[in-house]
Motif scaffolding. Structure first.
Motif, mmCIF file in Angstrom:
data_model
loop_
_atom_site.group_PDB
_atom_site.id
_atom_site.type_symbol
_atom_site.label_atom_id
_atom_site.label_comp_id
_atom_site.label_asym_id
_atom_site.label_seq_id
_atom_site.Cartn_x
_atom_site.Cartn_y
_atom_site.Cartn_z
ATOM 1 N N LYS A 33 2.442 47.437 -2.858
ATOM 2 C CA LYS A 33 2.839 47.772 -4.229
ATOM 3 C C LYS A 33 4.299 48.218 -4.268
ATOM 4 O O LYS A 33 5.065 47.821 -5.157
ATOM 5 N N GLU A 37 6.615 45.250 -3.899
ATOM 6 C CA GLU A 37 6.730 44.506 -5.164
ATOM 7 C C GLU A 37 7.697 45.217 -6.111
ATOM 8 O O GLU A 37 8.515 44.574 -6.769
ATOM 9 N N LYS A 92 -0.640 50.443 -0.835
ATOM 10 C CA LYS A 92 0.490 51.199 -1.376
ATOM 11 C C LYS A 92 1.815 50.591 -0.923
ATOM 12 O O LYS A 92 2.770 50.500 -1.690
#
Length: 114
Positions: free
Chosen positions: A87, A90, A84
């Motif tokens: 992510k 990103e 998580k």
């Protein structure tokens, strides 16, 4: 007054430009905050620190997994948390138009951060 300091340089403009170009590689990886790009510069600094901490946490997690000091549920929870976080990183890099290369600051004589 120090005699090794240059107080005045009477060289040609081309020589000055050549000397400045030699300095460029050392300053390209540094954060250059100006009134126009302060938000991006601050985001770069914060995301660089978060990425460094994330990598340190990953290494520590792998050591604990290899040392059998975590239960199966802890390993699963840790893996999910790290995924998580990656992510979200990103997503934030996309918002601020940053790449992994942008988050690797040059620390001068110490080399690159990551």
């Amino acid at each position: 007054m120090d005699s090794d300091k240059i107080l005045y340089y009477a060289g040609s403009a081309d020589e000055i430009i050549e000397e400045l170009e030699k300095l460029k590689p050392g300053i390209q990886g540094r954060i250059n905050a100006t009134p126009d790009n302060v938000e991006s510069g601050l985001a770069k600094l914060v995301l660089t620190l978060i990425e460094l901490i994330r990598k340190l946490i990953e290494k520590q997690a792998m050591r604990r997994i290899d040392g059998n000091s975590l239960s199966e549920s802890q390993i699963e929870e840790l893996g999910e948390t790290l995924m998580k976080l990656e992510k979200k990183m990103e997503e934030l890099k996309g918002i601020f138009n940053l790449t992994d290369k942008d988050l690797n600051l040059n620390l001068g004589p110490l080399g690159d951060l990551m």
